[in-house]
Motif scaffolding. Structure first.
Motif, mmCIF file in Angstrom:
data_model
loop_
_atom_site.group_PDB
_atom_site.id
_atom_site.type_symbol
_atom_site.label_atom_id
_atom_site.label_comp_id
_atom_site.label_asym_id
_atom_site.label_seq_id
_atom_site.Cartn_x
_atom_site.Cartn_y
_atom_site.Cartn_z
ATOM 1 N N HIS A 1 -1.498 -53.923 4.325
ATOM 2 C CA HIS A 1 -1.556 -52.714 3.549
ATOM 3 C C HIS A 1 -3.006 -52.788 2.867
ATOM 4 O O HIS A 1 -3.350 -53.694 2.069
ATOM 5 N N LYS A 2 -3.704 -51.418 2.557
ATOM 6 C CA LYS A 2 -4.486 -51.410 1.670
ATOM 7 C C LYS A 2 -4.385 -50.338 0.549
ATOM 8 O O LYS A 2 -3.666 -49.357 1.039
ATOM 9 N N ILE A 3 -4.479 -50.695 -0.639
ATOM 10 C CA ILE A 3 -4.494 -49.683 -1.704
ATOM 11 C C ILE A 3 -5.723 -49.447 -2.404
ATOM 12 O O ILE A 3 -6.469 -50.609 -2.714
ATOM 13 N N LEU A 4 -6.199 -48.321 -2.508
ATOM 14 C CA LEU A 4 -7.441 -47.915 -3.072
ATOM 15 C C LEU A 4 -7.318 -47.915 -4.643
ATOM 16 O O LEU A 4 -6.355 -46.979 -5.057
ATOM 17 N N THR A 5 -8.182 -48.244 -5.567
ATOM 18 C CA THR A 5 -8.389 -47.889 -6.798
ATOM 19 C C THR A 5 -9.695 -46.965 -7.020
ATOM 20 O O THR A 5 -10.807 -47.363 -6.446
ATOM 21 N N VAL A 6 -9.452 -45.922 -7.634
ATOM 22 C CA VAL A 6 -10.726 -44.586 -7.387
ATOM 23 C C VAL A 6 -11.001 -44.401 -8.666
ATOM 24 O O VAL A 6 -10.367 -43.977 -9.536
ATOM 25 N N CYS A 7 -12.620 -44.232 -8.740
ATOM 26 C CA CYS A 7 -13.198 -43.676 -10.182
ATOM 27 C C CYS A 7 -14.106 -42.902 -9.473
ATOM 28 O O CYS A 7 -14.450 -42.670 -8.254
ATOM 29 N N GLY A 8 -14.997 -42.180 -10.507
ATOM 30 C CA GLY A 8 -16.071 -41.253 -9.834
ATOM 31 C C GLY A 8 -17.174 -41.880 -9.438
ATOM 32 O O GLY A 8 -17.785 -41.516 -8.636
ATOM 33 N N ASN A 9 -17.539 -43.138 -9.880
ATOM 34 C CA ASN A 9 -18.760 -44.006 -9.310
ATOM 35 C C ASN A 9 -18.187 -45.198 -8.859
ATOM 36 O O ASN A 9 -19.338 -45.786 -7.842
ATOM 37 N N GLY A 10 -17.070 -45.666 -8.615
ATOM 38 C CA GLY A 10 -16.646 -46.948 -8.071
ATOM 39 C C GLY A 10 -17.296 -48.162 -8.456
ATOM 40 O O GLY A 10 -17.211 -49.239 -7.771
ATOM 41 N N VAL A 11 -17.861 -48.341 -9.667
ATOM 42 C CA VAL A 11 -18.338 -49.558 -10.198
ATOM 43 C C VAL A 11 -17.819 -49.934 -11.497
ATOM 44 O O VAL A 11 -18.082 -51.035 -12.033
ATOM 45 N N ARG B 1 -23.350 -44.190 -11.698
ATOM 46 C CA ARG B 1 -23.789 -44.983 -10.447
ATOM 47 C C ARG B 1 -24.958 -45.954 -10.739
ATOM 48 O O ARG B 1 -25.892 -45.623 -11.485
ATOM 49 N N PRO B 2 -24.920 -46.925 -9.884
ATOM 50 C CA PRO B 2 -26.240 -47.538 -9.784
ATOM 51 C C PRO B 2 -27.551 -46.850 -9.658
ATOM 52 O O PRO B 2 -27.343 -45.838 -8.662
ATOM 53 N N SER B 3 -28.690 -46.892 -10.282
ATOM 54 C CA SER B 3 -29.638 -45.955 -9.854
ATOM 55 C C SER B 3 -31.056 -46.846 -10.446
ATOM 56 O O SER B 3 -30.959 -47.880 -11.007
ATOM 57 N N PRO B 4 -32.213 -46.048 -9.943
ATOM 58 C CA PRO B 4 -33.539 -46.828 -10.479
ATOM 59 C C PRO B 4 -33.687 -47.005 -12.071
ATOM 60 O O PRO B 4 -34.533 -47.535 -12.507
ATOM 61 N N ALA B 5 -32.641 -46.252 -12.939
ATOM 62 C CA ALA B 5 -32.554 -46.135 -14.110
ATOM 63 C C ALA B 5 -32.077 -47.489 -14.841
ATOM 64 O O ALA B 5 -32.395 -47.869 -15.923
ATOM 65 N N VAL B 6 -31.532 -48.389 -14.057
ATOM 66 C CA VAL B 6 -31.175 -49.531 -14.352
ATOM 67 C C VAL B 6 -32.127 -50.759 -14.083
ATOM 68 O O VAL B 6 -32.243 -50.851 -12.811
ATOM 69 N N ARG B 7 -32.276 -51.404 -15.073
ATOM 70 C CA ARG B 7 -33.151 -52.744 -14.829
ATOM 71 C C ARG B 7 -32.592 -54.038 -14.465
ATOM 72 O O ARG B 7 -33.078 -54.810 -13.619
ATOM 73 N N ARG B 8 -31.559 -54.008 -15.334
ATOM 74 C CA ARG B 8 -30.546 -55.331 -14.804
ATOM 75 C C ARG B 8 -29.059 -54.987 -15.321
ATOM 76 O O ARG B 8 -28.865 -53.815 -16.080
#
Length: 276
Positions: A184-194, A70-77
């Motif tokens: 209609h909507k179809i979701l593609t899903v993973c653990g973090n969504g990114v 997931r995006p987090s403070p550990a990501v600088r860019r």
């Protein structure tokens, strides 16, 4: 910052790396993110923990793992790294092991890299380009393929010839099992969504473009937790086997996709959903 040329510098590419196991392979990819000032060591640990907690869903195609968290403070860019292994390693995936390529992503948010994910998915889905990447002799040569290839996906990766593209069979006439009418909507899903969910969304969007169903169906990449709340808005979910197990019964059809870069597999899942 959305193009592959911005996200993967030569310094973030290592070829023919010896790694004894998947943890070492992911850590090597994470070290490249650190050395190019994309993230900190903490983010590397977060990528490892993601697999430990959610399983090997990041192995989204045969031989290919897309490491991220997931995006987090550990990501600088926002940035990426590319690690080609000298000897493939197992991540524990039921169908896509062993892995010879690990690409790592560190994202500041869930949207800045969407275009780059689509571009990378198209490159890896093309057999000729994928083979060229596997045999590139130097990081410079590999990066040139990444940023300079404009070869469209071959027709062989499209829907099978025996099953014509259902351009005129709109969802109103062939509704998804259990769905109603309207958009209609179809979701593609993973653990973090990114990361992996964006790969799958890109492939699904290509199928919808070929079917000319883009005006009838929207797609959304999301994470496991959000998907449970959004399932009531969707007609179906597409995801990995590991994430499907985590989701359980969410009240709408869940289709497992083994190869997130395969339009053929996604096409077959759509035909099953819409009885076409």
């Amino acid at each position: 910052m959305s193009e592959l040329s911005d996200l993967i510098p030569v310094e973030a590419i290592r070829l023919d790396v010896a790694a004894p196991d998947w943890q070492s392979a992911v850590r090597t990819a994470g070290d490249l993110l650190v050395s190019t000032d994309v993230s900190t060591d903490t983010y590397t640990e977060e990528m490892l923990r993601n697999v430990e907690e959610n399983g090997p869903y990041i192995v989204i195609a045969p031989g290919f793992a897309f490491a991220h968290s997931r995006p987090s403070p550990a990501v600088r860019r926002t940035g990426m790294s590319w690690v080609r292994l000298s000897t493939p390693v197992n991540f524990g995936h039921e169908t896509n092991d062993p892995v010879h390529l690990v690409v790592a992503l560190a994202a500041e948010d869930a949207g800045a890299h969407t275009q780059a994910m689509g571009a990378l998915a198209r490159l890896l889905a093309d057999p000729d380009t994928s083979a060229a990447l596997d045999h590139a002799p130097t990081p410079q040569a590999l990066r040139q393929i990444l940023v300079g290839d404009t070869t469209p996906e071959p027709e062989s990766a499209a829907a099978p010839a025996a099953a014509p593209t259902p351009a005129d069979a709109a969802p109103e006439q062939s509704a998804a099992k259990g769905s109603g009418h309207g958009m209609h909507k179809i979701l593609t899903v993973c653990g973090n969504g990114v990361g992996t969910s964006l790969f799958l969304k890109s492939t699904l969007d290509k199928v919808l473009d070929r079917w000319k169903w883009g005006r009838y169906i929207t797609t959304e990449a999301t994470d496991t937790i959000s998907a449970k709340g959004k399932a009531s808005e969707a007609v179906a979910i597409m995801t990995s086997r590991e994430i499907a197990r985590t989701l359980g019964d969410v009240g709408v059809p869940v289709r497992v996709i083994e190869d997130f870069t395969s339009t053929k597999e996604v096409d077959a899942a759509m035909r099953d959903l819409y009885d076409v």
